[in-house]
Design a protein around this motif. Sequence first.
Motif, mmCIF file in Angstrom:
data_model
loop_
_atom_site.group_PDB
_atom_site.id
_atom_site.type_symbol
_atom_site.label_atom_id
_atom_site.label_comp_id
_atom_site.label_asym_id
_atom_site.label_seq_id
_atom_site.Cartn_x
_atom_site.Cartn_y
_atom_site.Cartn_z
ATOM 1 N N TYR A 69 11.621 41.252 46.332
ATOM 2 C CA TYR A 69 10.962 40.001 45.800
ATOM 3 C C TYR A 69 10.351 39.114 46.965
ATOM 4 C CZ TYR A 69 11.565 35.338 43.815
ATOM 5 O OH TYR A 69 11.234 34.191 43.475
ATOM 6 N N ARG B 132 0.004 35.293 47.588
ATOM 7 C CA ARG B 132 1.011 34.597 48.391
ATOM 8 C C ARG B 132 2.066 35.293 48.552
ATOM 9 N NH1 ARG B 132 3.823 29.090 46.937
ATOM 10 N NH2 ARG B 132 4.853 30.722 45.546
ATOM 11 N N ASP C 60 8.542 36.307 46.645
ATOM 12 C CA ASP C 60 8.274 34.988 46.212
ATOM 13 C C ASP C 60 9.175 33.928 46.463
ATOM 14 O OD1 ASP C 60 6.202 33.265 45.036
ATOM 15 O OD2 ASP C 60 6.794 33.536 42.987
ATOM 16 N N ALA D 74 7.182 41.573 44.008
ATOM 17 C CA ALA D 74 6.979 40.259 43.334
ATOM 18 C C ALA D 74 6.409 39.353 44.364
ATOM 19 C CB ALA D 74 8.235 39.824 42.780
ATOM 20 N N GLY E 91 6.604 47.548 42.424
ATOM 21 C CA GLY E 91 7.726 47.196 43.022
ATOM 22 C C GLY E 91 7.722 45.766 43.960
ATOM 23 N N ARG F 242 16.427 24.971 45.258
ATOM 24 C CA ARG F 242 15.826 26.242 44.807
ATOM 25 C C ARG F 242 15.052 26.875 45.999
ATOM 26 N NH1 ARG F 242 12.201 26.257 39.553
ATOM 27 N NH2 ARG F 242 13.145 28.442 39.401
ATOM 28 N N SER G 164 3.342 36.028 44.537
ATOM 29 C CA SER G 164 2.495 34.862 43.593
ATOM 30 C C SER G 164 1.011 34.930 43.872
ATOM 31 C CB SER G 164 3.271 33.450 43.971
ATOM 32 O OG SER G 164 3.021 32.565 43.258
ATOM 33 N N ASP H 149 3.426 44.146 40.972
ATOM 34 C CA ASP H 149 4.795 44.128 40.106
ATOM 35 C C ASP H 149 5.051 45.505 39.913
ATOM 36 O OD1 ASP H 149 6.964 43.343 38.837
ATOM 37 O OD2 ASP H 149 5.708 43.494 36.917
ATOM 38 N N MET I 275 13.194 46.831 43.993
ATOM 39 C CA MET I 275 12.197 45.836 43.814
ATOM 40 C C MET I 275 12.349 44.855 45.034
ATOM 41 S SD MET I 275 10.087 44.522 41.450
ATOM 42 C CE MET I 275 9.017 43.521 40.949
ATOM 43 N N SER J 110 8.551 30.158 45.624
ATOM 44 C CA SER J 110 8.772 29.679 44.257
ATOM 45 C C SER J 110 10.169 29.410 44.033
ATOM 46 C CB SER J 110 8.427 30.764 43.083
ATOM 47 O OG SER J 110 7.105 30.737 43.161
ATOM 48 N N ALA J 111 10.998 30.399 44.342
ATOM 49 C CA ALA J 111 12.639 30.216 44.127
ATOM 50 C C ALA J 111 13.316 31.339 44.851
ATOM 51 C CB ALA J 111 12.746 30.479 42.696
ATOM 52 N N SER J 112 14.414 31.142 45.246
ATOM 53 C CA SER J 112 15.338 32.125 45.844
ATOM 54 C C SER J 112 16.490 32.526 45.013
ATOM 55 C CB SER J 112 15.648 31.551 47.436
ATOM 56 O OG SER J 112 14.501 31.331 48.096
ATOM 57 N N SER K 276 -0.987 32.997 35.043
ATOM 58 C CA SER K 276 -0.527 32.369 33.661
ATOM 59 C C SER K 276 -0.208 31.029 33.794
ATOM 60 C CB SER K 276 0.777 33.324 33.117
ATOM 61 O OG SER K 276 1.796 32.721 34.055
ATOM 62 N N ASP K 277 -0.179 30.552 34.912
ATOM 63 C CA ASP K 277 0.175 28.887 34.568
ATOM 64 C C ASP K 277 -1.099 27.955 34.523
ATOM 65 O OD1 ASP K 277 2.524 30.023 35.469
ATOM 66 O OD2 ASP K 277 2.566 29.321 37.489
#
Lengths: 438, 438
Positions: free
Chosen positions: B3, B331, B5, B301, B299, B193, B303, B296, B1, B8-10, B310-311
Amino acid sequence: MSYFDAASASPLHPVARQALLASLDEGWADPGKLYREGRRARVLLDAAREAAADAIGCRPDEVRFTSSGTRAVQVGMGGVLVGRRRVGSHLIVSAVEHSSVLHMAEGWGGEVTSVPVGREGGVAVSAYAEALRADTALACLQSANHEVGTVQPVEEVAEVCRAAGVPLLVDAAQSLGWGKVDGAWSVLTGSARKWGGPAGVGVLAVRKGVRFAPREDEEFGNLPAIVAAAASLRAVQAEAAVEAARVRELTGRIRERVAVSVPDVEVVGDPERRVPGIVTFSCLYVDGETLLHELDRAGFAVSSGSSCTSDTLTPSHVLKAMGVLSEGNVRVSLPRDVEAAEVDRFLEVLPGVVAGVREKLGGEVTPPQGTTVDSLGKRCPIPVIELAKAIKNVPVGAVVTVLADDEAARLDIPAWCEMTGHEYVGAEGTAYSIRRTR
Amino acid sequence: MSYFDAASASPLHPVARQALLASLDEGWADPGKLYREGRRARVLLDAAREAAADAIGCRPDEVRFTSSGTRAVQVGMGGVLVGRRRVGSHLIVSAVEHSSVLHMAEGWGGEVTSVPVGREGGVAVSAYAEALRADTALACLQSANHEVGTVQPVEEVAEVCRAAGVPLLVDAAQSLGWGKVDGAWSVLTGSARKWGGPAGVGVLAVRKGVRFAPREDEEFGNLPAIVAAAASLRAVQAEAAVEAARVRELTGRIRERVAVSVPDVEVVGDPERRVPGIVTFSCLYVDGETLLHELDRAGFAVSSGSSCTSDTLTPSHVLKAMGVLSEGNVRVSLPRDVEAAEVDRFLEVLPGVVAGVREKLGGEVTPPQGTTVDSLGKRCPIPVIELAKAIKNVPVGAVVTVLADDEAARLDIPAWCEMTGHEYVGAEGTAYSIRRTR
């Protein structure tokens, strides 16, 4: 070192530590995201919410996590006050709530009724019943007091509020680790650091049906800390029945022994209706900060609600509302893993420490002459020490006047009279009159 | 996978994890207490504050920690707005600030000026200069945009504000991990984050001399998380020079390759003035949620700022302010440890994924007949897909009218015209008119 300040913060519970470490790798992503890492975080968050709901005794969708217990109180009170603004703006709190509740009440634009407490720190159910009005938006009552440990009649007050259609917010910070709060409360708040979870996590439960309009809807985002908080809450509640009896016996031992082994001491709080871990007493002729410092040197970390701590320059509002001595105040709050031997050692050491501080402070005071004692500009407990010296130099029946501008004197001079049997005549401004009776 | 994004968060940076673990045992007590455990916690807190101040470029006593980046913005904006209420209540923000800033602005009682941005997402310094007034209490400008990565002219805007005596608050959430924010800013906020620190820790710096009256003065209390945040900020900044060049080359590679390999795509944001890790593009005839879901499955992730996440149900306010396509928005925000091979694999996979979603969505649409397309009640990108099909069935010069009540159509139909070369005639309510030109 014996850490006896669990009511402020607890070392991390082993289950909290384990949960924290396990979720660092799984729980860093945003649980609102749709991809795998987000869904994994969502699973952790949902499980934490279920565990917390189970421990609180509510539905998972009634629980939200906040960045502290204080924040839970702010969001909880604010949400109900705004949500019910059409009903009215009257707010009821007890006089001995935690400062987070009282600060919200102070900042609230509407009318606030402060319900008084008795000398042992408890509210009367009838006092809440009388305070309720048609325009009451919210009533708040702690489950147990954070300074003296007195358990409040939450279930009965909740019933009275329910009958009046007024939501009751229960600040359960001091009791949630010991078990669910019974009764028909509407909103409940808690703080993870009080039960051995990480600092900086609060929990807020708002029962369905309560009109609730929080100003911000974003939930606190430190997921590993949330997971640790929920896991440790469940763990400490599971151990609570056994631990509560053991710890309660130890605080009971302190209550009894201190009253006997330390002269001029007042053990405060309800001797029966109390949380297991907290016991509080006040010592005449001693200042809290020096006592804390000497106890720290002797290997004991305790707290004080007296006027001379680093946090505040005014006496504890709790002791003030109870009308008990604030001078030389010590709060012992035992952690769950406390050993009986630590408590016994504390009881051995305490009388000598108190005597030492008294000797040092007493030695610095020149016995005042005449019937007027000028203690202006002197900090507690000096005015009371000077009063105690002065009264010996006047005949029985004579009145001594103490001039004292330390705010604590208003509490401590009457308390001194009550403890020593002298007559408190009254105060005019900063002049206190005391009649020697024996 | 893979990641992608990180904006958003690491995942927790190794230094953050190490610092967190080390401070669990030392940092659980209340740093305001006088006993040994409290003093030990105080030492940790002071060291974290110094490290953060050093990384931000301010004095330790100008730094406070909060429970999130959002909270830092709330306390920072609120503190200045209240502190300077005698000057006035005018507030300036850019149109592309983070929602935490815009929510505060919406809730603010005074007048708010929203400074527009150009098509690449940047503000003009002159626009801030023109917005400044005698009654301006505060101006806010992000250091870099969170959705498109465009770097703002903070240093120049700070200079203009300084000259006018107006404090500038800089939301540095997206750039602080890459280095200090230069210039005479007054207040700066960040979010741990975003730089690999724990979620749920924000940092707020308020330079001395700024009139500041925060509504609450209690600092956030999760000390291990604070220690981890400060330690990792210092660590990522130390690696930043090397990493920035490497990551910037990778996002540059995506910018170039996507524009070539995916048909009907718009790469948005400033191609030069941008943070290293963020690249954003929008794809016609695709909906963001499906695209995210398919990526997704492949593989990756990522944004989306498009209307179908969903937000939120409204299109990204950032893309809207830029006037660019929001349809099929993706993004990509690369983490620091991203490998070039992951990016290359993404670039290989992407065209097929986009084509697959287009085929699926296009197949579901029946080609409309005539010059009026009824897309009422249909969600993006269906109105645009129907428009694209309908326009082929009318002669060059004819006008097609699309009836669409999805909010995103207001952005996406003009953007479609610009990308395809057809003429956007205009809109009346939910009726959009487009002339076929070729």
